[in-house]
Design a protein around this motif. Structure first.
Motif: not given
Lengths: 343, 283, 183, 173
Positions: A200-202, A239-241, A246, A261, A320-322, A325-326, B179, B257-258, B262, B265
């Protein structure tokens, strides 16, 4: 599903206050007829606890109980000048001004008490509970409230004090670039522990552990509150704000709490801190600033921990998780290309 | 606030009558969690509003092995019912405690993505909606009710009055991914239901939230699953099909994209969870 | 706000063009359209009722056909006004006759019923609009997604209308009944 | 036009108030009834600073037309404390320093008091779920969770309103 753990470290030196074109704060204190003291300021409490710590500094200097001090920050048009509440400057700058004002007011109080007690000013002490005593002769004492009342109704005097503090402007030396931009610096070091979900990239932040050196603590509960809350906010920035999304389209900027977020109580990591006290030479009672810096070192510590966990180095916030992942995809592509090339 | 009249009818008949008398400019609200933010912000500027809090549509009743859910049943009531665990789970993962005490199951069908998570579970359960107006009553499959982004099959003179959930055929899994853990908008929500004869899947539903203009059924993924035995290859293929057929969007929560990644997944994870769950039950 | 897309319709460009210029057809196919009248050659005004979540409103609409090149292309300038604000913009349409291939966009409804059709039209559109008023404070995703939904619904209805018109002598009228569940 | 009188029970007493149509409970509490403990935050149901109890259940008063609470029982932060002293959760907030700027505090206290009424010994998950709709920007939630756990465990002093927890101003700790 792979969950990778990593640890990161980061440190910060944080200057208290700014150079500006000279950085002044001023304060006025006077006693009311009932013996409480009003501290007039233009320094705004925006929730960080300024009124509490300034009240403590005033009470400590005056020699009265903290609840006998009223902090009046009502109006920046009519109050004594202050540059404002920013750059973690208030406890140091405003505190210095208030301490000076309180010293003058205390002298004025003791001068009137000396008349009442028929004793020299130098022989009087305040007990911190609302009494002026003759040192070494505890039977001779008078209530501060009585002194304040008599000052106004019998002696026709004010019990008041003026205080000013200014960090002078420090020009840059054109030859060396040297200057003295701040008055004192606080220090901190943070170790962050994270877990990255590679599917998930989390990122889950498991722990944020810090050591802080913040000078003398006026109010340890507030210092700890700032550090713990700042660690959470640092994690949130890491991580969030973001107010700038983006994604390519700026229209996606968040407009309310449902889209902005930030982590909730479930994302709370274990937060621990130790506080060291090395008093500053310039602050009242040795204080430094501890406000803004608490959100600083957690950010690079978390970003470093992510790199340690999964080998992805992200250098724009939030991570971000994205982005992870990238980053992982790019890393795996590079690795498999290298492996193919090596064959 | 531009409202000049706020009606609080005490029965469905009164509500239907008010709607037919005042026409489509009468804004209908129930829990207020969708409309009030727009009104408070001055984006929606209604003159006449009808609140459904007292019309008496807030009961959940068992019906033929399934449920009849009144449209203004709160999400908290849905969370507390024990008949359909997936609906309780979907309600539990929706918004916050206070909002669940106000927001309604019917209202959730009108919540634009990335919200509207209960609708995703209802879609996987083949729920149907009951619409009533001055011209009478009709029922519609939920999959036909949500017609586009913020649009539904509701006619100008109609009210959504109830949701019917048939007896749950097969096993279900519900996964919401956001998130953060609590009170989060969805990156994607996945609800699956699989009916099997022995090992072989005879019927499948894969419903997706926050990756389209409304809750979607991933029909190609469903087709992949039917006839399979939920073996890893079939699960991967279904996940891939769902990722291809969803229609994700960019917003402040996640990019298209994300979201697509997901979907791939979490459809897989939901199906794997279902298989594990069944294996445990079978022992 | 920008919208763009394409759709395959089960009729020739001439039929599509004529239908799109016919107030009765427009009334039948535009989602929420309550009234429409021609006020001048190629100029229409009307009203639109949208019952959106949290918003119930009647919008006044004004549309003018510009740069018409029947049946191949047309531009459309328009305004939608309501209590939530104003949307004003321009859209350009291109109509191309296509072979009897499967629908380009894979949407259900476009020739999906297996019936043989003499000719088909690829309708391509591209539009840009400025949103003013309270509506402009919403995320652009809302306006764009809603516009795309309404366009898709309108074109689907137009297509049903064209199919119906080609299979019956009398022109269809009135609003299409809500679709029934396929089961 | 359209104004009407709404009556309900507010913190144990009956109130009647003339309201304009669909005024929010939050605005009526603050502007018309003087109950300013309920804060105005985002007015979107997204921050929880306006949390009140309606018939004992937490709701966002910014999303609630006041007509909807006709005849119902509304409790705000002003009605949380017993006649004398503080509720245990209030004492726990003080002892754990569970606030910084204080803006979220009334909503947090109303919510957590109710949580403990519903679940006298809440699990960590129940606490997290309960707090999920109330935003705190200062504390990072840690001391708030500590306060809930302390109040649930009965681990607060039963001192009343005067029990301050300020460090000794002399600096001697």
């Amino acid at each position: 599903m792979a969950k990778l753990r990593g640890t990161g470290i980061a440190a910060v030196n944080y200057p208290t206050g700014m150079n500006l074109g000279g950085d002044p704060s001023q304060a006025l204190i006077h006693a009311t007829t009932s013996g409480s003291f009003v501290v007039a300021l233009s320094s705004t409490d925006l929730g960080q606890g300024l009124r509490t710590v300034i009240g403590q500094i005033a009470a400590e200097t005056l020699g009265v109980a903290a609840d006998e001090v009223v902090i009046d920050t009502a109006d920046t048009d009519t109050g004594p000048h202050c540059m404002g509440t920013f750059a973690s400057r208030a406890t140091h700058r405003v505190g210095n001004a208030v301490k000076a004002a309180a010293e003058e007011a205390r002298t004025a109080l003791l001068e009137v008490a000396a008349l009442e007690l028929n004793a020299p000013v130098g022989g009087l002490v305040l007990d911190g509970f609302g009494n002026v005593l003759v040192a070494g002769d505890p039977g001779r004492c008078v209530r501060v409230a009585e002194v304040a009342s008599k000052a106004q109704f019998e002696y026709g005097r004010t019990i008041s004090g003026r205080g000013a503090y200014m960090k002078p402007k420090s020009p840059v030396d054109p030859e060396t670039g040297a200057m003295d931009p701040d008055s004192t610096e606080a220090h901190a070091c943070t170790i962050a522990e994270v877990e990255v979900d590679t599917e998930t990239g989390q990122v889950a932040v498991l722990g944020i552990r810090s050591a802080y050196e913040v000078g003398r603590q006026v109010n340890p509960a507030l210092v700890r509150g700032q550090i713990v809350g700042g660690a959470w906010m640092g994690m949130s920035h890491a991580l969030y704000e973001t107010t700038e999304p983006y994604y390519p389209n700026p229209d996606h900027k968040p407009k309310d709490f449902s889209e902005y977020v930030m982590p909730g109580p479930a994302e709370l990591p274990e937060i621990d801190c130790v506080v060291l006290e090395v008093p500053s030479s310039t602050g009242p009672y040795g204080v430094k600033g501890v406000g803004e810096m608490t959100a600083n070192s957690p950010i690079p510590a978390i970003v470093n921990a992510i790199y340690h966990a999964c080998g992805v180095r992200v250098d724009d916030l939030p991570v971000t998780p994205e982005k992870i992942l990238r980053g992982l995809e790019a890393k795996w592509a590079t690795e498999s290309a290298a492996a193919a090339g090596g064959r | 606030m531009t409202v000049v009249e706020y009606f609080l009818p005490r029965s469905l008949a009164q509500a239907v009558d008010l709607l037919s008398r005042h026409g489509p400019d009468l804004l209908v609200i129930a829990g207020g969690t969708v409309a009030m933010p727009l009104i408070n912000d001055g984006i929606s500027l209604p003159r006449q509003v009808m609140g459904l809090r007292f019309v008496g549509l807030d009961e959940i009743e068992p019906s033929d092995g399934g449920l009849r859910i009144g449209a203004t049943t709160t999400l908290t009531s849905l969370l507390r019912q024990r008949h359909v665990p997936m609906l309780a789970e979907a309600a539990r993962r929706t918004a916050s405690w206070s909002i669940r005490n106000m927001g309604t199951v019917g209202g959730n069908l009108f919540t634009p993505p990335p919200g509207g998570d209960v609708a995703v579970a209802l879609l996987a359960l083949d729920a149907e909606v009951t619409l009533e107006g001055s011209r009478g009553r009709r029922t519609l499959a939920l999959s036909e009710f949500q017609t586009g982004f913020m649009t539904t099959a509701l006619e100008p003179q109609e009210l959504l009055t109830g949701i019917g959930v048939p007896a749950v055929a097969g096993e279900t899994t519900y996964v919401k991914f956001g998130r953060k853990e609590a009170n989060t908008p969805s990156v994607v929500t996945v609800a699956v239901r699989v009916a099997r004869d022995g090992e072989v899947v005879t019927d499948a539903r894969v419903a997706l939230g926050a990756v389209g203009p409304h809750a979607l059924r991933a029909r190609k993924a469903e087709a992949v699953l039917v006839g399979s035995s939920l073996e890893p290859g079939a699960i991967d293929e279904a996940a891939e099909a769902a990722a291809e057929e969803c229609e994700p969007f960019d917003d402040g929560i996640a990019s298209a994209w994300y979201r697509r990644a997901m979907v791939r997944l979490f459809v897989r994870r939901a199906l794997e969870e279902l298989v594990q769950h069944v294996a445990l039950e079978g022992r | 706000m920008k919208v763009a897309g394409h759709h395959v319709l089960d009729a020739g460009p001439r039929e599509v063009f004529d239908a799109a210029c016919d107030p009765a057809t427009l009334l039948a196919v535009i989602p929420g359209c309550e009234a429409i009248e021609q006020v001048a050659p190629h100029e229409y005004q009307g009203s639109l009722v949208l019952r959106l979540p949290g918003v119930g409103a009647t919008f006044r609409t004004f549309v003018r056909l510009v740069d018409a090149d029947p049946p191949h292309a047309a531009g459309m300038e328009g305004r939608v006004e309501g209590p939530m604000g104003t949307i004003a913009g321009r859209a350009d349409f291109g109509l191309t006759e296509v072979d009897d291939e499967p629908a380009h966009d894979g949407r259900p409804g476009a020739g999906s019923d297996g019936r043989s059709i003499a000719s088909r039209t690829l309708l391509e559109y591209r539009g840009e609009a400025v949103i003013q008023g309270p509506l402009a404070r919403l995320d652009s995703r809302f306006a764009e997604s809603l516009a795309n939904t309404l366009i898709a619904q309108g074109l689907q209805a137009l297509n049903s209308h064209l199919i119906e018109a080609s299979s019956t002598v009398a022109p269809a009228s009135g609003r299409p009944s809500p679709r029934e569940a396929p089961e | 036009m359209g104004s009407r009188i709404v009556s309900f029970e507010l913190c144990g007493r009956e109130v009647e108030v003339l309201v304009s149509p669909m005024a929010t409970l939050q605005s009526v509490l603050r502007s018309q009834l003087g109950y300013t403990g309920t804060k105005e935050g985002c007015r979107q149901g997204g921050c929880g600073s306006c949390t009140v109890l309606v018939d004992g259940e937490p709701m966002m008063s910014c999303l609630l037309p006041v007509e909807d609470v006709e005849g119902r029982r509304v409790t705000t932060i002003e009605g949380i404390a017993p006649v004398a002293g503080l509720a245990p959760i209030q004492q726990a907030f003080i002892e754990k320093n569970a606030f910084q700027c204080g803006y979220c505090t009334p909503g947090m206290v109303v919510l957590t008091k109710t949580l403990l009424d519903h679940h006298p010994s809440p699990s960590r998950d129940e606490i997290i779920d309960a707090l999920g709709g109330n935003v705190c920007r200062c504390t990072g939630y840690a001391p708030i969770i500590e306060a809930i756990e302390a109040a649930a465990a009965g681990a607060t002093t039963d001192a009343g309103r005067d029990a301050g927890d300020w460090p000794d101003p002399s600096g001697e700790r």
